[in-house]
Design an enzyme around this catalytic site. Structure first.
Site, short mmCIF file in Angstrom:
data_model
loop_
_atom_site.label_atom_id
_atom_site.label_comp_id
_atom_site.label_asym_id
_atom_site.label_seq_id
_atom_site.Cartn_x
_atom_site.Cartn_y
_atom_site.Cartn_z
N ASP A 1 0.87 -1.18 0.00
CA ASP A 1 0.00 0.00 0.00
C ASP A 1 0.91 1.23 0.00
O ASP A 1 1.65 1.45 0.97
CB ASP A 1 -0.90 -0.03 1.25
CG ASP A 1 -1.88 1.13 1.25
OD1 ASP A 1 -1.61 2.17 0.63
OD2 ASP A 1 -2.94 0.98 1.89
N THR B 1 -9.14 6.82 -21.03
CA THR B 1 -8.45 5.74 -21.74
C THR B 1 -9.25 4.46 -21.55
O THR B 1 -9.83 4.22 -20.49
CB THR B 1 -7.02 5.59 -21.19
OG1 THR B 1 -6.35 6.84 -21.35
CG2 THR B 1 -6.25 4.51 -21.93
N LEU C 1 0.98 5.17 -10.56
CA LEU C 1 -0.38 4.98 -11.09
C LEU C 1 -1.34 4.54 -9.98
O LEU C 1 -2.51 4.26 -10.25
CB LEU C 1 -0.36 3.89 -12.17
CG LEU C 1 0.43 4.16 -13.45
CD1 LEU C 1 0.90 2.86 -14.07
CD2 LEU C 1 -0.40 4.92 -14.46
N TYR D 1 -11.09 12.86 -5.83
CA TYR D 1 -10.18 12.42 -6.91
C TYR D 1 -9.48 13.62 -7.53
O TYR D 1 -8.25 13.66 -7.62
CB TYR D 1 -10.99 11.66 -7.95
CG TYR D 1 -10.16 11.08 -9.08
CD1 TYR D 1 -9.23 10.09 -8.85
CD2 TYR D 1 -10.34 11.53 -10.40
CE1 TYR D 1 -8.47 9.55 -9.89
CE2 TYR D 1 -9.60 10.99 -11.44
CZ TYR D 1 -8.67 10.00 -11.18
OH TYR D 1 -7.93 9.48 -12.22
P1 NAD Z 1 -7.04 0.95 -12.02
O1 NAD Z 1 -8.02 1.11 -10.91
O2 NAD Z 1 -7.18 -0.19 -12.92
O3 NAD Z 1 -5.56 1.00 -11.47
C1 NAD Z 1 -5.18 1.59 -10.25
C2 NAD Z 1 -4.25 0.62 -9.55
O4 NAD Z 1 -3.75 1.23 -8.35
C3 NAD Z 1 -4.97 -0.66 -9.12
O5 NAD Z 1 -4.15 -1.77 -9.45
C4 NAD Z 1 -5.12 -0.51 -7.61
O6 NAD Z 1 -5.19 -1.75 -6.94
C5 NAD Z 1 -3.87 0.28 -7.28
N1 NAD Z 1 -3.94 1.05 -6.03
C6 NAD Z 1 -4.91 1.90 -5.63
N2 NAD Z 1 -4.59 2.43 -4.44
C7 NAD Z 1 -3.39 1.91 -4.08
C8 NAD Z 1 -2.53 2.05 -2.95
N3 NAD Z 1 -2.85 2.86 -1.92
N4 NAD Z 1 -1.38 1.36 -2.92
C9 NAD Z 1 -1.04 0.54 -3.94
N5 NAD Z 1 -1.81 0.34 -5.03
C10 NAD Z 1 -2.97 1.02 -5.10
O7 NAD Z 1 -7.13 2.34 -12.85
P2 NAD Z 1 -6.33 2.78 -14.17
O8 NAD Z 1 -7.33 3.24 -15.14
O9 NAD Z 1 -5.35 1.75 -14.59
O10 NAD Z 1 -5.60 4.08 -13.64
C11 NAD Z 1 -4.20 4.10 -13.35
C12 NAD Z 1 -3.80 5.51 -13.03
O11 NAD Z 1 -4.01 6.37 -14.16
C13 NAD Z 1 -4.56 6.13 -11.85
O12 NAD Z 1 -3.68 6.87 -11.05
C14 NAD Z 1 -5.55 7.04 -12.53
O13 NAD Z 1 -5.88 8.13 -11.72
C15 NAD Z 1 -4.79 7.46 -13.78
N6 NAD Z 1 -5.73 7.85 -14.85
C16 NAD Z 1 -6.39 6.90 -15.57
C17 NAD Z 1 -7.31 7.30 -16.54
C18 NAD Z 1 -8.06 6.29 -17.39
O14 NAD Z 1 -8.86 6.73 -18.24
N7 NAD Z 1 -7.84 5.00 -17.27
C19 NAD Z 1 -7.55 8.66 -16.77
C20 NAD Z 1 -6.87 9.59 -16.00
C21 NAD Z 1 -5.95 9.16 -15.05
#
Ligand code: NAD
Length: 326
Positions: A56, A175, A73, A145
């Site tokens: 974490d 995305t 991420l 967020y």
């Molecule tokens: P996702 O929920 O699939 O991935 C997030 C990952 O972070 C997960 O594997 C989760 O288990 C892990 N996580 C969350 N809190 C945590 C913690 N405290 N410690 C360790 N791990 C933790 O989402 P995603 O779409 O893959 O997004 C990844 C990143 O990209 C995020 O930071 C998100 O804000 C950013 N983002 C994504 C998008 C999109 O459209 N997918 C858009 C803008 C920003």
């Protein structure tokens, strides 16, 4: 390089880990598996140079051995997740970002923050350039967020200024692609799931709000370009082809040949009306632009979900707070 990917078992993170391993980097995936899944990285576990550690990032982060780069991420990212876990979302953006910045500084490693188009809020400038400071409700339901990411950006900029940290910030726009979760509340996964199940597609408002959808392979190339560039950013990463949410729904219905119709629901609080990245900076500084058109990316996404009925999964418990797909 040895790259630490925090949040590496999630949708974007697992595909980034895969791309880094396939170009020869060593990768340590750190994840608390709150929204990530072991299944996303299971195919990498036996490869030399890849490890997956339960961690974490809001608690102390220790990584043994050398570290050349850290990609942050790790955060609840879908509307469903951040409405369900508001305090954890704020902690991931604040304590999580600081712990990972400290890790990067200790190892003199490059640090890349995955920020978001949500830092622009409901934007008054269109399309959104990196110079725009945004229009965010600091206490609304989305603020956990949006403001966590804004704070994470401020912290990253401060570490660059005061600790000489080698940092980069990318602002990711919507995305989509394989490995999204069917019930994560994002608009593409929701529409694909509903179309494949023969349920009406839920449109919030009249569906005239716009989004710009980027295919995951393009996004992963952009993240790696930022990692390798040494640029500070912020740099917008997204596909500037803007579509209304209604157009997206109709495209999904056509691609799935689904008999589902449309169902209109109220617009949630602070839902952005328009979203479109201005990507000149990404083109000029990173040599990056998206290549995959929406219909092609959606075809891959639909095929992925259709081939994995188990990925359509069970719905999570309903939450009164859950907002619209974005
Ligand atoms: P996702 O929920 O699939 O991935 C997030 C990952 O972070 C997960 O594997 C989760 O288990 C892990 N996580 C969350 N809190 C945590 C913690 N405290 N410690 C360790 N791990 C933790 O989402 P995603 O779409 O893959 O997004 C990844 C990143 O990209 C995020 O930071 C998100 O804000 C950013 N983002 C994504 C998008 C999109 O459209 N997918 C858009 C803008 C920003």
């Amino acid at each position: 390089m040895r790259v630490v990917v925090a949040g590496g078992s999630g949708f974007l993170g697992s595909q980034l880990c895969e791309a880094l391993v396939s170009r020869g980097d060593r990768v340590s995936c750190l994840d608390n598996f709150s929204s990530g899944r072991v299944a996303n990285v299971a195919h990498l576990l036996n490869l030399p140079g890849f490890e997956c550690v339960t961690c974490d990032v809001t608690t102390r982060v220790r990584v043994s051995g050398d570290v050349d780069a850290v990609v942050h991420l790790a955060s609840p990212a879908s509307p469903y997740d951040y409405h369900q876990h508001p305090l954890e979302t704020l902690a991931a953006g604040s304590r999580g970002t600081e712990n990972l910045l400290q890790l990067a500084v200790r190892h003199r490693a490059r640090f890349v923050l995955a920020s978001t188009s949500e830092v622009y809020g409901d934007p008054k400038v269109h399309p959104q350039t990196e110079e725009y400071w945004g229009h965010v409700n600091p206490i609304g339901p989305r603020s956990v967020y949006d403001e966590a990411k804004r704070y994470a950006e401020a912290l990253t900029a401060a570490y660059r200024r005061s600790r000489d940290a080698d940092t980069g910030i990318v602002r990711i726009f919507n995305t989509y692609g394989p490995r999204m979760r069917a019930h994560d509340g994002r608009v593409v996964s929701t529409f694909v799931r509903q179309a494949l199940a023969g349920e009406p597609l839920s449109l919030h408002g009249d569906g005239s709000q716009t989004r710009s959808f980027c295919y995951v392979d393009d996004m992963v190339r952009g993240l790696i370009a930022m990692l390798d560039s040494g640029r500070p950013g912020p740099v917008n990463l997204g596909n500037p082809a803007e579509r209304t949410v209604r157009e997206l729904a109709e495209l999904v219905l056509a691609l799935t040949a689904s008999p589902s119709g449309l169902r209109f629901l109220p617009l949630p609080a602070d839902d952005p009306v328009r979203r479109r990245p201005e990507i000149t900076r990404a083109r000029e500084q990173l040599g990056w632009r998206p290549r995959v058109p929406l219909d092609e990316g959606l075809r891959h996404t639909v095929a992925w979900f259709a081939g994995r009925p188990e990925a359509l999964g069970q719905p999570p418990k309903p939450s009164a707070a859950a907002g619209s797909a974005s």
